[in-house]
Write a protein that holds these residues in place. Structure first.
Motif: not given
Length: 719
Positions: A371-389
């Motif tokens: 599945i293609a992913t938008d590169p902007k998604r990784f433009s900065r450090i992001q905090e996520v929960t384990m379920n989100q991850f």
């Protein structure tokens, strides 16, 4: 018996003497026989038995004695009744409280005998009933061998001397108190009463099962310094068995404790108050055996003893072996580290490309879709929960790397598998896998000594000092921390102000007099990094020589912050009152502290299970703990495992823990705890070890994710 005196002037002397002779013939002879029977009964019954006293009122005893005589047997003679005698009063008030206990635990008074005279029998029966209805209050002691005056004499006006007989008894040697300058009769009575009271509490509170358990531990040399108590525990067990045969007969239990309090001696009588007594009481009250033994060993060796193995007895072992054999778990006991070959695709959430070739199941068919992913998604450090991850990031991930921070050392975990894959599962869940956390990384010398001294080493910031570690150095050195707060005022942590209320920092080890041959340490610990960052502007850490006692070897210091350890050496003599600055920590705007060091230092980045700390390490597999495998609602808490490439557990973890076991095995938990530690975990190549996180504890891990389209982004996963 009261001495008769002249009746009055109207009575002529011949008539008076005649009346005296009649009186002596009729009643004095009766008293003589009565007194002799009292004396003989006392000698015969007590032998060398311990004498006790009851809480009878002295005046009440004398009142009952006088009032119990029939009127005809105790007429008024001159001004008082003929039995109202000063000598006999002293005897009744003193000796009337005496009792003793026979071999059948029956209590007797001095008035318990056949008087052979109806009048006197009424008197002694009344006194006997009164005394036996009272409670024993202690051991009977008297300053002289004899109580009472056997004979007194009166000289009449004409020179005639008349002798009169009174109550008296000679005490056994055990009841005669020898006065010394170091003790008094009240002190001696108090000591005996205390021993008896503790002896009874011991008999009431310590169980036979606890005594037998501790004896087994001593016989197998499984109890530190236990051999010193073996003989005494056997003796106490003898008394305990006797005491228990009395059932719920409270009067006999009381009598037993009084009767045997002298025989057992101070050590056995007060066994409950000793270290071994605390162990026996804990076991009797249902404290887990290992915990009870740990408490005992903290008392007998608080600084230098470490239990090498779990506690169990021969009886426990035999019962557990029978259960394991009957239920078919013998093949389940051998354990080893798990590998990729043991798990299936259904057990995991992520694997990297090198891992995929070793996992059973049609993995490639399941992972074909990209599945293609938008590169902007990784433009900065992001905090996520384990379920989100799991749901938003892992589907696009090709490679995952975890930052091996020093602070995550306690989170190291290994997956454990049965040696025999077909063996029956011992656990509450359907598979035979377990896990073992460690975190027991090699401590620095100072860190370990702080722990042994009772100090805390886990926290946001630690400042420790150590001396007396090269040659004898009996100086009194103190660790100090002066704090400048960002909003207001100053703080100072040291021996006179050990806790800072704002930061929660504390001096939890303060040594004044170093022990020969043992390193001395002091320790200041701060629990919260967040509070330090929000409230502290800067702090100065230094060492102060409070008392100089000839030490010439200076000290070592250690500052641990955010997983890094800074070591300092100052190997010069300190003079009394001298301050030696170690470092200044200044808060930086990026939420960290800068170190300004006043002494030469070295910095340690720890190595954790073969993984270099503070580096990104490839993650081979991400999975839940085995109790949540196969899509089941897990039994117990969920854990998330990030297994790391080339991570090797250097320890020998337990193959299983009691909280994992099925209910049918829990009753043998002491033996299984020992088995879990004793059964050596077999080494394998490519073991599954890494970081573990419980969903019940707050934590986080920084990961770097490379997606299937080769974009890279860093996340902080929060648990």
């Amino acid at each position: 018996m009261r001495n008769p005196k002249r009746a009055g002037r109207r009575l002529n002397k011949p008539l008076f003497l005649f009346l005296v002779l009649i009186l002596k013939r009729r009643k004095v002879m009766a008293f003589h026989d009565f007194n002799n029977r009292l004396i003989e009964n006392f000698k015969k019954r007590i032998a060398e038995k311990e004498l006790f006293e009851v809480d009878a009122d002295r005046d009440s005893l004398w009142y009952l004695y006088i009032k119990s005589f029939p009127a005809a047997a105790n007429p008024i003679y001159r001004v008082r009744t003929k039995h109202d005698c000063a000598c006999c009063r002293q005897f009744i008030r003193e000796a009337g409280r005496i009792v003793w206990i026979d071999d059948d635990l029956i209590i007797h008074s001095i008035f318990e005998f056949d008087a052979h005279d109806a009048d006197y029998q009424i008197v002694i029966d009344t006194l006997n009933n009164y005394v036996l209805g009272r409670n024993i209050i202690g051991k009977y002691l008297y300053e002289r061998k004899r109580i009472g005056t056997p004979v007194s004499r009166e000289c009449l006006d004409d020179g005639t001397i008349i002798s009169y007989e009174h109550f008296s008894i000679d005490l056994p040697d055990s009841a005669v108190f020898c006065n010394t300058s170091s003790t008094t009769i009240d002190t001696e009575r108090g000591r005996f009463r205390d021993r008896r009271n503790v002896f009874k509490r011991s008999l009431d509170e310590i169980s036979v099962d606890a005594l037998n358990t501790v004896l087994e531990l001593i016989q197998t040399n499984a109890l530190y310094k236990g051999g010193e108590w073996g003989k005494l525990i056997k003796q106490f067990l003898y008394y305990k068995n006797q005491y228990d045969t009395l059932g719920y007969d409270r009067s006999k239990q009381e009598a037993y404790c009084w009767a045997y309090a002298s025989k057992v001696g101070d050590v056995l009588g007060k066994i409950r108050n000793h270290s071994i007594g605390k162990l026996l009481v804990d076991i009797s009250e249902g404290v887990e055996l290992d915990e009870a033994v740990r408490r005992y060993e903290v008392v007998v060796a608080p600084m230098n003893y470490k239990r090498p193995k779990a506690i169990y007895t021969k009886r426990m072992l035999e019962e557990a072996q029978k259960t394991v054999t009957e239920l078919g778990y013998m093949e389940s006991l051998p354990r080893r580290f798990a590998t990729l070959d043991d798990i299936t695709v259904n057990d995991i959430l992520f694997f990297n490309k090198d891992t995929a070739r070793r996992i059973s199941g049609n993995v490639f068919d399941e992972m074909k879709t990209e599945i293609a992913t938008d590169p902007k998604r990784f433009s900065r450090i992001q905090e996520v929960t384990m379920n989100q991850f799991i749901h938003d990031i892992l589907p696009d991930a090709k490679e995952v790397y975890a930052l091996a921070e020093n602070r995550l050392a306690p989170n190291m975990v290994s997956l454990i598998a049965p040696v025999n894959k077909e063996s029956k599962s011992m656990f509450k869940w359907g598979n035979g896998f377990s896990w073992a956390y460690s975190g027991n990384i090699t401590d620095s010398n100072i860190r370990e000594n702080v722990k042994l001294a009772g100090g805390k080493v886990e926290g946001a910031l630690r400042f420790s000092i150590q001396w007396n570690d090269i040659h004898s150095d009996y100086n009194d050195l103190d660790a100090h921390c002066e704090i400048a707060f960002s909003d207001r005022g100053y703080g100072h942590i040291y021996y006179r102000s050990k806790v800072d209320r704002i930061t929660g920092g504390s001096l939890d080890v303060d040594i004044i007099n170093p022990i020969p041959g043992k390193p001395a340490v002091e320790n200041i610990i701060f629990p919260s990094k967040e509070i330090l960052e929000n409230r502290v502007k800067e702090m100065i850490l230094y060492v102060y020589c409070f008392t100089y006692r000839g030490g010439e070897n200076g000290f070592r210091a250690e500052i641990e912050y955010d997983g890094q350890i800074h070591n300092y050496d100052f190997r010069k003599p300190l003079h009394q009152g001298e301050h030696i600055p170690v470092a200044r920590l200044k808060y930086k705007t990026n939420g960290d502290f800068a170190f300004e060091e006043f002494l030469p230092s070295s910095t340690i980045n720890q190595e954790i299970w073969g993984i270099k700390a503070q580096t990104f390490v490839p993650v081979t597999v991400i999975m839940t703990s085995p109790n949540w495998w196969n899509g089941e609602e897990g039994i117990g808490h969920k854990h998330w495992f990030f297994m790391l490439k080339d991570c090797v557990n250097p320890e020998k973890p337990n193959g299983f823990y009691n909280e994992f076991l099925k209910q049918e095995l829990v009753e043998h938990k002491r033996v299984f705890e020992a088995l879990g530690a004793k059964m050596a975990i077999q080494d394998v190549n490519d073991q599954l070890s890494g970081f573990g996180f419980s969903d019940t504890k707050r934590n986080n891990v920084i990961v770097k994710v490379r997606s299937i389209n080769n974009t890279e982004r860093v996340y902080k996963i929060k648990f």
